[in-house]
Motif scaffolding. Structure first.
Motif, PDB file in Angstrom:
ATOM      1  N   VAL A 148       0.850  -1.201   0.000  1.00 26.14           N
ATOM      2  CA  VAL A 148       0.000   0.000   0.000  1.00 26.14           C
ATOM      3  C   VAL A 148       0.880   1.244   0.000  1.00 26.14           C
ATOM      4  CG1 VAL A 148      -1.905  -1.157   1.209  1.00 26.14           C
ATOM      5  CG2 VAL A 148      -0.137   0.048   2.542  1.00 26.14           C
ATOM      6  N   ASN A 149       0.231   2.418  -0.126  1.00 24.88           N
ATOM      7  CA  ASN A 149       0.986   3.663  -0.007  1.00 24.88           C
ATOM      8  C   ASN A 149       1.369   3.905   1.451  1.00 24.88           C
ATOM      9  OD1 ASN A 149       0.995   4.451  -2.697  1.00 24.88           O
ATOM     10  ND2 ASN A 149      -1.022   5.410  -2.535  1.00 24.88           N
ATOM     11  N   VAL A 150       2.467   4.562   1.659  1.00 21.02           N
ATOM     12  CA  VAL A 150       2.891   4.887   3.025  1.00 21.02           C
ATOM     13  C   VAL A 150       1.842   5.809   3.660  1.00 21.02           C
ATOM     14  CG1 VAL A 150       4.272   6.944   2.436  1.00 21.02           C
ATOM     15  CG2 VAL A 150       4.924   5.548   4.402  1.00 21.02           C
ATOM     16  N   PRO A 151       1.498   5.603   4.936  1.00 26.30           N
ATOM     17  CA  PRO A 151       0.561   6.531   5.589  1.00 26.30           C
ATOM     18  C   PRO A 151       1.246   7.860   5.889  1.00 26.30           C
ATOM     19  CG  PRO A 151       1.285   4.842   7.146  1.00 26.30           C
ATOM     20  CD  PRO A 151       1.894   4.489   5.819  1.00 26.30           C
ATOM     21  N   MET A 152       0.522   8.948   5.635  1.00 25.21           N
ATOM     22  CA  MET A 152       1.068  10.302   5.848  1.00 25.21           C
ATOM     23  C   MET A 152       0.067  11.113   6.671  1.00 25.21           C
ATOM     24  SD  MET A 152       2.521  10.771   1.969  1.00 25.21           S
ATOM     25  CE  MET A 152       1.304   9.637   1.276  1.00 25.21           C
ATOM     26  N   TYR A 153       0.578  12.017   7.476  1.00 26.36           N
ATOM     27  CA  TYR A 153      -0.257  12.733   8.435  1.00 26.36           C
ATOM     28  C   TYR A 153       0.117  14.208   8.478  1.00 26.36           C
ATOM     29  CZ  TYR A 153      -0.543   7.905  10.147  1.00 26.36           C
ATOM     30  OH  TYR A 153      -0.709   6.547  10.237  1.00 26.36           O
ATOM     31  N   ASN A 154      -0.895  15.067   8.616  1.00 21.85           N
ATOM     32  CA  ASN A 154      -0.632  16.454   8.989  1.00 21.85           C
ATOM     33  C   ASN A 154      -0.184  16.479  10.447  1.00 21.85           C
ATOM     34  OD1 ASN A 154      -1.550  17.543   6.478  1.00 21.85           O
ATOM     35  ND2 ASN A 154      -3.663  17.226   7.160  1.00 21.85           N
ATOM     36  N   THR A 155       0.688  17.415  10.798  1.00 22.30           N
ATOM     37  CA  THR A 155       1.163  17.517  12.182  1.00 22.30           C
ATOM     38  C   THR A 155       1.046  18.960  12.674  1.00 22.30           C
ATOM     39  OG1 THR A 155       3.466  18.163  11.738  1.00 22.30           O
ATOM     40  CG2 THR A 155       2.941  15.798  11.635  1.00 22.30           C
ATOM     41  N   THR A 156       1.405  19.145  13.934  1.00 19.82           N
ATOM     42  CA  THR A 156       1.460  20.491  14.514  1.00 19.82           C
ATOM     43  C   THR A 156       2.894  21.060  14.469  1.00 19.82           C
ATOM     44  OG1 THR A 156       1.658  19.392  16.658  1.00 19.82           O
ATOM     45  CG2 THR A 156      -0.523  20.226  16.043  1.00 19.82           C
ATOM     46  N   PRO A 198      14.597  10.444  10.950  1.00 17.23           N
ATOM     47  CA  PRO A 198      13.213  10.705  11.368  1.00 17.23           C
ATOM     48  C   PRO A 198      13.127  11.974  12.220  1.00 17.23           C
ATOM     49  CG  PRO A 198      13.786   8.402  11.722  1.00 17.23           C
ATOM     50  CD  PRO A 198      15.061   9.110  11.342  1.00 17.23           C
ATOM     51  N   VAL A 199      11.918  12.544  12.283  1.00 20.16           N
ATOM     52  CA  VAL A 199      11.706  13.735  13.120  1.00 20.16           C
ATOM     53  C   VAL A 199      11.034  13.385  14.444  1.00 20.16           C
ATOM     54  CG1 VAL A 199      11.640  15.362  11.190  1.00 20.16           C
ATOM     55  CG2 VAL A 199       9.500  14.270  11.936  1.00 20.16           C
ATOM     56  N   HIS A 200      10.451  12.184  14.525  1.00 24.32           N
ATOM     57  CA  HIS A 200       9.755  11.790  15.751  1.00 24.32           C
ATOM     58  C   HIS A 200       9.565  10.281  15.734  1.00 24.32           C
ATOM     59  CE1 HIS A 200       7.237  12.172  19.283  1.00 24.32           C
ATOM     60  NE2 HIS A 200       6.205  11.617  18.681  1.00 24.32           N
ATOM     61  N   PHE A 201       9.428   9.706  16.955  1.00 19.39           N
ATOM     62  CA  PHE A 201       8.934   8.325  17.052  1.00 19.39           C
ATOM     63  C   PHE A 201       8.087   8.234  18.304  1.00 19.39           C
ATOM     64  CE2 PHE A 201      13.176   8.141  19.135  1.00 19.39           C
ATOM     65  CZ  PHE A 201      12.763   7.777  20.406  1.00 19.39           C
ATOM     66  N   GLY A 202       7.302   7.186  18.397  1.00 22.97           N
ATOM     67  CA  GLY A 202       6.500   6.962  19.609  1.00 22.97           C
ATOM     68  C   GLY A 202       5.185   7.699  19.561  1.00 22.97           C
ATOM     69  N   ASP A 203       4.809   8.291  20.689  1.00 20.52           N
ATOM     70  CA  ASP A 203       3.490   8.890  20.888  1.00 20.52           C
ATOM     71  C   ASP A 203       3.112   9.866  19.767  1.00 20.52           C
ATOM     72  OD1 ASP A 203       1.153  10.002  21.777  1.00 20.52           O
ATOM     73  OD2 ASP A 203       1.936  10.631  23.745  1.00 20.52           O
ATOM     74  N   PRO A 204       2.123   9.502  18.930  1.00 23.87           N
ATOM     75  CA  PRO A 204       1.756  10.370  17.802  1.00 23.87           C
ATOM     76  C   PRO A 204       1.136  11.696  18.253  1.00 23.87           C
ATOM     77  CG  PRO A 204       0.845   8.132  17.552  1.00 23.87           C
ATOM     78  CD  PRO A 204       1.331   8.263  18.955  1.00 23.87           C
ATOM     79  N   GLU A 205       0.469  11.685  19.418  1.00 28.02           N
ATOM     80  CA  GLU A 205      -0.224  12.900  19.871  1.00 28.02           C
ATOM     81  C   GLU A 205       0.751  14.047  20.138  1.00 28.02           C
ATOM     82  OE1 GLU A 205      -3.177  12.437  22.849  1.00 28.02           O
ATOM     83  OE2 GLU A 205      -4.139  10.738  21.832  1.00 28.02           O
ATOM     84  N   LEU A 206       2.001  13.707  20.457  1.00 29.15           N
ATOM     85  CA  LEU A 206       2.989  14.750  20.745  1.00 29.15           C
ATOM     86  C   LEU A 206       3.256  15.630  19.525  1.00 29.15           C
ATOM     87  CD1 LEU A 206       5.554  12.722  22.909  1.00 29.15           C
ATOM     88  CD2 LEU A 206       3.919  14.443  23.709  1.00 29.15           C
ATOM     89  N   ASP A 211      -5.242  10.079  15.416  1.00 23.87           N
ATOM     90  CA  ASP A 211      -5.757   8.774  15.001  1.00 23.87           C
ATOM     91  C   ASP A 211      -4.791   8.163  13.989  1.00 23.87           C
ATOM     92  OD1 ASP A 211      -7.086   6.517  14.251  1.00 23.87           O
ATOM     93  OD2 ASP A 211      -8.983   7.529  13.765  1.00 23.87           O
ATOM     94  N   ILE A 212      -3.886   7.353  14.521  1.00 22.78           N
ATOM     95  CA  ILE A 212      -2.818   6.783  13.685  1.00 22.78           C
ATOM     96  C   ILE A 212      -3.387   5.867  12.604  1.00 22.78           C
ATOM     97  CG2 ILE A 212      -2.340   4.736  15.115  1.00 22.78           C
ATOM     98  CD1 ILE A 212       0.446   6.999  13.830  1.00 22.78           C
ATOM     99  N   ASP A 213      -4.588   5.351  12.824  1.00 29.41           N
ATOM    100  CA  ASP A 213      -5.200   4.435  11.849  1.00 29.41           C
ATOM    101  C   ASP A 213      -5.950   5.168  10.743  1.00 29.41           C
ATOM    102  OD1 ASP A 213      -4.277   1.964  12.767  1.00 29.41           O
ATOM    103  OD2 ASP A 213      -5.755   1.960  14.386  1.00 29.41           O
ATOM    104  N   ASN A 214      -6.015   6.482  10.815  1.00 28.27           N
ATOM    105  CA  ASN A 214      -6.653   7.261   9.757  1.00 28.27           C
ATOM    106  C   ASN A 214      -5.699   8.320   9.217  1.00 28.27           C
ATOM    107  OD1 ASN A 214      -9.440   6.399   9.248  1.00 28.27           O
ATOM    108  ND2 ASN A 214      -9.689   6.760  11.464  1.00 28.27           N
ATOM    109  N   ARG A 220      -3.531   3.231   5.624  1.00 27.00           N
ATOM    110  CA  ARG A 220      -3.229   2.678   6.935  1.00 27.00           C
ATOM    111  C   ARG A 220      -2.293   1.476   6.779  1.00 27.00           C
ATOM    112  NH1 ARG A 220      -4.388  -1.626   9.603  1.00 27.00           N
ATOM    113  NH2 ARG A 220      -4.695  -1.605  11.873  1.00 27.00           N
ATOM    114  N   VAL A 221      -1.348   1.324   7.723  1.00 27.05           N
ATOM    115  CA  VAL A 221      -0.563   0.081   7.778  1.00 27.05           C
ATOM    116  C   VAL A 221      -0.667  -0.511   9.182  1.00 27.05           C
ATOM    117  CG1 VAL A 221       1.111   0.803   6.002  1.00 27.05           C
ATOM    118  CG2 VAL A 221       1.605   1.247   8.434  1.00 27.05           C
ATOM    119  N   THR A 222      -0.367  -1.806   9.281  1.00 23.08           N
ATOM    120  CA  THR A 222      -0.417  -2.504  10.566  1.00 23.08           C
ATOM    121  C   THR A 222       0.765  -2.097  11.448  1.00 23.08           C
ATOM    122  OG1 THR A 222      -1.306  -4.382   9.344  1.00 23.08           O
ATOM    123  CG2 THR A 222      -0.588  -4.802  11.624  1.00 23.08           C
ATOM    124  N   ILE A 223       0.472  -1.793  12.700  1.00 22.08           N
ATOM    125  CA  ILE A 223       1.536  -1.613  13.704  1.00 22.08           C
ATOM    126  C   ILE A 223       1.482  -2.836  14.605  1.00 22.08           C
ATOM    127  CG2 ILE A 223       2.446  -0.169  15.560  1.00 22.08           C
ATOM    128  CD1 ILE A 223       1.049   2.223  14.300  1.00 22.08           C
TER     129      ILE A 223
END
Lengths: 271, 271
Positions: A148-156, A198-206, A211-214, A220-223
């Motif tokens: 699948v395509n890599v999951p990508m997220y907007n961040t703060t 990488p710029v971050h690992f672990g807790d996505p909320e930081l 919602d790591i699954d969306n 989405r990929v399996t963790i």
């Protein structure tokens, strides 16, 4: 006379030049992942000259999401000799997106008809290069394993603004064991021109991911248990910055449909 | 004639030679942390020659917990010219622990009286070097900020055995933000001779640590919200391996009372 290269004959062993020629001759219009293994594939941004200096500054200030690999030889010139002698950026990408005032208005296989003599092209490094380095080291890349395509997220995480351009960083995510993540940080640190460490690992909320699954882009990929999500600065970031700037006209590659350069991935290694 | 160096006059600016002389002359018997800034401080292991080859192999197989920096010039010879021309390993460490058949039998300020002509000395890199590199980069080291010993834990990570020597890895832990941990991995990767990159971060249970607030050695430190525990291979590991091997006699430094060498921390950098 050698057979013309088509989608069927292009593969990991094809030369970058053969792939570009097939694309230029309209024999290949699809994703470039897996073609011409070992060579740098690039994200493309085309802007009018009046915005080029601002965008260049945005890249310079935000090298992790916007690692500049090469630029047009001159405004209006479709050659990018830093990427390959024969490159014609009007035709050598399988699919382009055309934006007017920040809105997608066309998706085309070449941009010769709409080329302007004030266009400036930017080639930015992409994650294909570091994914190849990680796979070569024995690290599983989940989006590739799951097809699948890599999951990508907007961040703060705010990028440093430059003139018309500003954006929060978009990140891609690859889950892995901590020991693999440590190795991935070592390997990717050698490749600052393809997003680097990488710029971050672990807790996505930081970093503002709730919602790591969306994912906001991609799939989405399996963790798996015992894995942590690892986040890299992503080449979608400059597209968000351009979308925010709403230039009269801009052109990018379509996701996954990259320019394949004559630069070897290993040549981007700083160590 | 220059004043003899005492605990009061020794500091970060002292030369390694001045510190060693003060220790040799029994003018300093305490922790060496913070002295002779910029120079490599080493863990010490002294074994009888019949076990030296096994221990050397154990170090070679497990370079992260047992990074060998220097060895005796010859069995029985108290000189270690790889660490400093004038080093006398019988007297240049502020405090030694003597073990017989794996049990602590004495804690002394020099080992001249019990020196044997078959003793082989091993100097192993220690975390002081990489902590200095991290602090110089602006990363807070919590155990230093809180003025306590670094917390250390037994783990389920098995070292590769060698002859009489086997052990599970002991790790030290420093909590930090993910972005600092990524930087710490980059910095420590340059220093394989002082434990190198971390071996784990995040969930302590994955490496057999079930109560992060109760370290097996050293002191508890605060883990702040948004921080992850980061784990490095620790120089206590070879001490556990020696304790498991129960040699007739062995000598180590007392924790924190290190040999200060003439090697600069920067000289251990591989990049």
């Amino acid at each position: 006379m050698s057979e013309p290269k088509t989608a069927n004959t292009l593969n990991a062993l094809s030369s970058p030049r053969d792939v570009r020629q097939a694309i230029r001759n309209d024999l290949f219009r699809s994703h470039t992942s897996g073609l011409a293994k070992g060579y740098v594939q690039c994200n493309l941004v085309i802007l009018e000259q009046e915005l080029a200096a601002d965008f260049l500054l945005f890249c310079q200030k935000n090298p992790k999401p916007c690692p500049l690999v090469a630029m047009s030889d001159a405004p209006g010139n479709p050659r990018i000799s830093g990427a390959g002698k024969d490159v014609d950026i009007r035709s050598d990408v399988p699919q382009y997106k055309v934006f007017e005032h920040g809105k997608l208005t066309a998706q085309v296989n070449d941009v010769q008809d709409i080329w302007q003599d004030n266009f400036v092209s930017f080639l930015l490094g992409c994650s294909f290069s570091f994914e190849e380095a990680l796979i070569d080291d024995g690290i599983e890349i989940r989006n590739i394993a799951e097809g699948v395509n890599v999951p990508m997220y907007n961040t703060t995480i705010a990028c440093k603004p430059a003139g018309a351009f500003s954006a929060n960083m978009v990140v891609s995510m690859r889950p892995m064991k901590a020991s693999d993540a440590i190795r991935a940080i070592q390997i990717c640190s050698r490749f600052p021109n393809v997003h680097g460490a990488p710029v971050h690992f672990g807790d996505p909320e930081l970093i503002g991911i709730y919602d790591i699954d969306n994912p906001d882009y991609g799939d989405r990929v399996t963790i798996k248990p015992g894995e942590v999500p690892v986040f890299w600065a992503c080449g979608v970031t400059p597209q968000v910055a351009i979308s925010n700037a709403k230039p009269a006209i801009s052109i990018t590659h379509s996701p996954g449909c990259m320019l394949i350069t004559d630069i070897r991935n290993s040549q981007l290694s700083v160590l």
